[in-house]
Write a protein that holds these residues in place. Structure first.
Motif, short mmCIF file in Angstrom:
data_model
loop_
_atom_site.label_atom_id
_atom_site.label_comp_id
_atom_site.label_asym_id
_atom_site.label_seq_id
_atom_site.Cartn_x
_atom_site.Cartn_y
_atom_site.Cartn_z
N MET A 68 -6.10 14.51 -0.05
CA MET A 68 -5.10 13.78 0.60
C MET A 68 -3.74 14.75 1.03
O MET A 68 -3.59 14.84 2.22
CB MET A 68 -4.37 12.83 -0.19
N ALA A 120 4.15 10.17 -8.64
CA ALA A 120 4.63 11.54 -7.90
C ALA A 120 6.23 10.78 -7.76
O ALA A 120 6.99 11.76 -7.35
CB ALA A 120 4.13 11.84 -6.64
N THR A 174 8.07 2.34 7.46
CA THR A 174 7.05 1.38 6.82
C THR A 174 7.20 0.21 7.43
O THR A 174 6.54 -0.72 6.94
CB THR A 174 7.57 1.57 5.28
N ILE A 183 0.70 7.15 4.27
CA ILE A 183 -0.16 6.27 3.22
C ILE A 183 -0.48 4.92 3.60
O ILE A 183 -1.83 4.49 3.96
CB ILE A 183 0.29 6.34 1.85
N ASP A 184 0.45 4.12 3.99
CA ASP A 184 0.14 2.74 4.60
C ASP A 184 -0.66 2.77 5.93
O ASP A 184 -1.60 1.87 6.13
CB ASP A 184 1.33 1.97 4.56
N ALA A 231 12.79 5.76 6.09
CA ALA A 231 11.70 5.26 5.38
C ALA A 231 11.40 3.80 5.72
O ALA A 231 10.20 3.39 5.70
CB ALA A 231 11.91 5.49 3.98
N ASP A 242 3.61 11.34 3.15
CA ASP A 242 3.23 10.62 2.26
C ASP A 242 3.87 9.34 2.17
O ASP A 242 3.19 8.02 2.33
CB ASP A 242 2.99 10.92 0.92
N ILE A 243 5.08 9.21 2.54
CA ILE A 243 5.79 7.95 2.49
C ILE A 243 5.43 7.09 3.42
O ILE A 243 5.50 5.85 3.39
CB ILE A 243 7.31 8.28 2.66
N LEU A 293 3.79 15.05 -3.20
CA LEU A 293 2.97 14.42 -4.31
C LEU A 293 2.47 15.50 -5.58
O LEU A 293 1.79 15.06 -6.36
CB LEU A 293 1.50 13.99 -3.90
N VAL A 341 0.79 -1.08 -0.16
CA VAL A 341 -0.07 0.06 0.09
C VAL A 341 0.89 1.08 -0.04
O VAL A 341 1.64 1.32 0.81
CB VAL A 341 -1.05 0.17 1.13
#
Lengths: 213, 462
Positions: free
Chosen positions: B322, A77, B415, B356-357, B411, B352-353, B460, A41
Motif C-alpha cells: 500500500m 499509524a 473524505t 484509502i476510502d 481532510a 492515505d488520508i 503509515l 473505511v
C-alpha cells in the motif's frame, strides 16, 4: 475567519466495528443522530470548538477510525499524533467490552514516545434492557487502566458533550501543568491563534487552576 | 418549447387574478391616508395594468386587428408583460403636487420603454436558455439511446476486434449506457479466475451452511481454531454492513429487493477466499455490481475485480505494498500538480488520508453513484492506474479551493466530497492528468518503487 482558540487537540476515536463511533462524533459535532451511517473505511475527520472556561476555547480535531480488525494496521499509524482518545465499547455487546484491553495494548505499543489520555466510553446506554456490561465492571476496568468512565447515548444525546469536554479538560490540565508539551513535528497539541493579552493572563492563572480541572 | 410558454401563461393568469383581488379590496376599503390630512382620491389606486394599456393604446401599440382589447394583443405579440409597478412611472402626479413638466413626462416615457425593452430581452434570453436546456436533455437522451444501439449492435458482437479501436475508446470515455454497462464491465474485467456459475452456487451453499452453524452457540472446539472467531465476526459484520450499504437507495436493507443478493455474494466470497474474508468497503463494490449484473455474474466480476493486484494489496492490508502505491501516486501528484502537492506536504496531509476510502470502495461511497459508475467504466478497462488518475483529476478539479484550506478542512473536504460534482468537468480534469513521469508509465514507476521500498512514502511508517 477561524475562531480564536487556545490550543488544538487531536483526538482519536477507537473501538470495535459498529459500537457507534461515527454516530457519537456526529452527535457531538453536528448535533444530530443519523439512523444509519456508512461503515468508516480508513479514517474520517471532524472538528469542533469546545469552551472549557469562559473565553477559553479548544479546537478539537477528531479522527474517526475504522473499527474492523483488518484496518488496525492502518489506524495504528494514527495513534502517534493524537493527544487524546475515546475508547468505545457497546454496552449491549459483551465482546466489544472484552476487546477494550486489546485496543489499549494496541494503542500503547504504537504511541511511543508519546502517550494518549484515554477515556473509556460505554456507548448505547439508551438500550438499558439489552445491557450486557454492568457499569461497575466497566468502572473497575477503567480504574485499573487509570481512565475515566462515561456512559453515553448518541441517540438520546446522553453525556455526549460531557464525554468530550471532560477529556478535553483533562488534557488541558496536563498541558498547563507541563506534563504534555507542544513539540515540533508532533500534531497532538498545537498552539492556537491567541492574542498576547490572553497569553499573559494564562501565565498568571496557571498555578491556581491546576487542580480544578 | 411547449413547457416554457405554458409556464408564462400560468404566471400571467396568476398575476391578473392577484390584481383583481387587490382591486376588490381597495373598493371595500375607504382608502388610507399618508399624513391623515390628504383625503383619498379617485385614481390614487389606479391599476398599473390600466395605465400601461392606456399608454399602449395612446402610443398606437395595440394589435392592429384588435384595438379594443390591447391586453390580449400584448399577450399574443410580446409574450411578456412588464412588472406590475413598471408602468406607474407614466402616471401623472397627484393633483396636490405640481404637474409633471412635458420634458419629464417624455423622459419617463422613454425610461419606461427602455425598461420594457430590457425586460423583454431578459425574458427572451431566459426562454432561450430553457429551450437550450431542454434540447440538451433531449440530445443527451438521444445520444444514450444511439450509444446503446452502437454498443449492442456493433461493438458487443465484435468485441475482441473492436474493443481496442479508437472509436470504441472514445465512446467508452463518454460513459457506457446503463443498459449495456454490466455486459461491458464483465467483458473488460474478464474471468481470469475461471469462476463458473456452479462454483458460485457451491460457495453460496457453503456460506449458508456456515450461517446456520454460527447461528447456534459456538462450541469449545470451534474457538480453538484461531481464525474461527475472526471469521464468525466477519459473518456478523456482513449482516451489519449490508444495512449500511447505500441506505438512501433502500434496496439493500432488510426486506429490500437486493438484501439477500448482497448477503449471498459477500458470504460466498468469504468461502471462496477465506484468506481474504470480508473487509469493510467490499459491500459497496458488490452493491454496484448487483445494480448492473445478474447475481452469479456479479459474483464473478466481484471476485475478479478483487483479484487485481491493487485491490488484493488493499483488501489484505498489505502494508508495504500500500505504501508503494501511495508513493507512486505521489510521484504523479508532484508531477501534475506541484503547487497543490507542496501545499499538502506543508500541511502534513498524506495520501492515505483520502486514498484509502477512494481505493477501497472504488469511489462508490465518495462519488455520486452515476459518476462512480463512469469511473468504473474506465477503471474496468484501464485497471488500477485509472483509480489514481481519477484521484489526481479530483484534486485538480478542486485545486483552487484546496489551496485555501488548512489540514482539517482539506481532510474533511476530501473524505466528504461535494454532493454535486460536475461530471464533464471532472472527466476533463482526469483527461488532463498525464500518467507519465520522466518517460515512465504508472506500472514502471510502481515497479521501480517496489524494488526500492526504502524510498516509499513515509506515510503509515511506524
Amino acid at each position: 475567519m477561524e475562531a480564536i482558540w487556545l490550543y488544538q487537540f487531536r483526538l482519536i476515536v477507537i473501538g470495535d466495528s459498529t459500537v457507534g463511533k461515527s454516530c457519537l462524533i456526529r452527535r457531538f459535532t453536528e448535533g444530530r443522530f443519523a439512523q444509519v451511517s456508512d461503515p468508516t473505511v480508513g479514517v474520517d475527520f471532524f472538528s469542533r470548538l469546545v469552551e472549557i472556561e469562559p473565553g477559553k476555547r479548544i479546537k478539537l480535531q477528531i479522527w474517526d477510525t475504522a473499527g474492523q480488525e483488518r484496518f488496525r494496521s492502518i489506524t495504528r499509524a494514527y495513534y502517534r499524533n493524537s493527544v487524546g482518545g475515546l475508547l468505545l465499547f457497546d454496552i449491549t455487546n459483551r465482546r466489544s467490552f472484552q476487546n477494550v484491553h486489546d485496543w489499549l495494548e494496541e494503542a500503547r505499543s504504537h504511541v511511543q514516545p508519546h502517550s494518549i489520555v484515554f477515556l473509556l466510553v460505554g456507548h448505547k446506554c439508551d438500550l438499558e434492557a439489552q445491557r450486557q456490561v454492568s457499569r461497575q465492571e466497566a468502572e473497575k476496568l477503567a480504574g485499573a487502566y487509570g481512565m475515566r468512565y462515561v456512559e453515553t447515548s448518541a441517540r438520546d444525546a446522553i453525556n455526549v458533550e460531557h464525554a468530550f469536554t471532560e477529556l478535553t479538560r483533562d488534557i488541558f490540565a496536563l498541558v498547563r501543568s507541563g506534563d504534555i508539551t507542544i513539540q515540533e513535528g508532533w500534531e497532538g497539541v498545537k498552539s492556537g491563534f491567541v492574542p498576547n493579552v490572553v497569553h499573559s493572563s494564562e501565565e498568571v492563572t496557571k498555578s491556581d487552576r491546576r487542580c480544578l480541572c | 418549447m411547449a413547457a416554457p410558454s405554458l409556464l408564462l401563461y400560468s404566471d400571467r393568469s396568476l398575476f391578473t387574478r392577484r390584481v383583481k383581488d387587490s382591486r376588490s379590496v381597495e373598493q371595500r376599503d375607504p382608502g388610507w391616508k399618508l399624513f391623515g390630512k390628504v383625503p383619498p382620491r379617485e385614481g390614487t389606486h389606479k391599476d398599473p395594468k390600466k395605465i400601461q394599456t392606456e399608454y399602449e393604446t395612446k402610443a398606437g401599440r395595440a394589435g392592429p386587428g384588435n384595438p379594443t382589447s390591447p391586453r390580449q394583443s400584448v399577450r399574443k405579440n410580446l409574450d411578456f408583460e412588464p412588472l406590475s409597478t413598471t408602468a406607474l412611472i407614466l402616471e401623472d402626479r397627484p393633483a396636490n403636487l405640481p404637474a409633471k413638466p412635458a420634458e419629464e413626462a417624455q423622459k419617463h416615457r422613454q425610461q419606461y420603454e427602455e425598461m420594457v425593452a430590457q425586460a423583454k430581452k431578459r425574458e427572451l434570453k431566459d426562454a432561450q436558455k430553457r429551450k437550450k436546456q431542454l434540447e440538451d436533455r433531449c440530445k443527451l437522451e438521444e445520444s444514450i439511446g444511439t450509444a446503446a444501439q452502437t454498443w449492442n449492435q456493433e461493438i458487443l458482437p465484435n468485441w475482441s476486434t473492436m474493443c481496442t479501436s479508437r472509436r470504441v475508446r472514445d465512446l467508452w470515455w463518454q460513459g457506457i449506457p446503463p443498459s449495456v454497462r454490466g455486459k461491458v464491465w464483465s467483458l473488460a474485467v474478464g474471468n481470469e479466475l475461471n469462476i463458473t456459475h456452479e462454483l458460485y452456487n457451491i460457495c453460496l451453499a457453503r456460506a449458508k451452511e456456515k450461517w446456520n452453524t454460527t447461528a447456534a452457540p459456538a462450541t469449545e472446539a470451534e474457538t480453538e481454531d484461531v481464525d474461527s472467531s475472526d471469521r464468525e465476526s466477519s459473518l456478523e459484520l456482513i449482516k451489519l454492513d449490508i444495512s449500511r450499504t447505500f441506505p438512501q437507495l433502500c434496496i439493500f436493507q432488510k426486506g429490500g429487493p437486493y438484501h439477500d443478493v448482497l448477503h449471498s455474494i459477500l458470504g460466498a466470497y468469504t468461502c471462496y477466499r477465506p484468506d481474504v474474508g470480508y473487509v469493510q468497503g467490499m459491500s459497496f463494490i458488490a452493491a454496484v455490481l448487483i445494480l448492473n449484473l445478474d447475481t452469479a455474474d456479479a459474483f464473478i466480476a466481484f471476485a475478479n475485480l478483487l483479484n487485481k493486484p491493487c485491490q488484493m494489496a488493499f483488501f489484505r492490508v498489505d502494508h508495504s505494498l500500500m505504501l508503494t502505491y501511495f508513493a507512486a501516486f505521489e510521484v504523479f501528484f508532484e508531477e501534475n500538480l506541484p503547487k497543490l502537492f507542496a501545499h499538502f506536504k506543508k500541511n502534513n496531509l498524506t495520501p492515505d488520508i483520502y486514498l484509502i476510502d477512494w481505493i477501497f470502495t472504488l469511489y462508490s461511497k465518495s462519488l455520486p453513484l452515476d459518476l462512480a459508475c463512469r469511473v468504473w467504466d474506465v477503471f474496468c478497462r484501464d485497471s488500477e492506474e485509472f483509480l489514481f488518475r481519477t484521484a489526481l483529476g479530483l484534486l485538480r478539479l478542486y485545486q483552487d479551493v484546496l489551496t485555501c484550506m488548512d489540514f482539517i478542512h482539506m481532510a474533511q473536504f476530501l473524505t466528504r466530497l461535494p454532493d454535486l460534482i460536475p461530471a464533464e468537468q471532472l472527466f476533463q480534469h482526469i483527461a488532463a492528468i498525464h500518467m507519465t513521469s520522466r518517460n515512465r508509465k504508472w506500472s514502471q514507476v510502481l515497479q521501480a518503487l517496489q524494488k526500492d521500498q526504502e524510498r516509499g512514502s513515509p506515510v503509515l511508517k511506524r
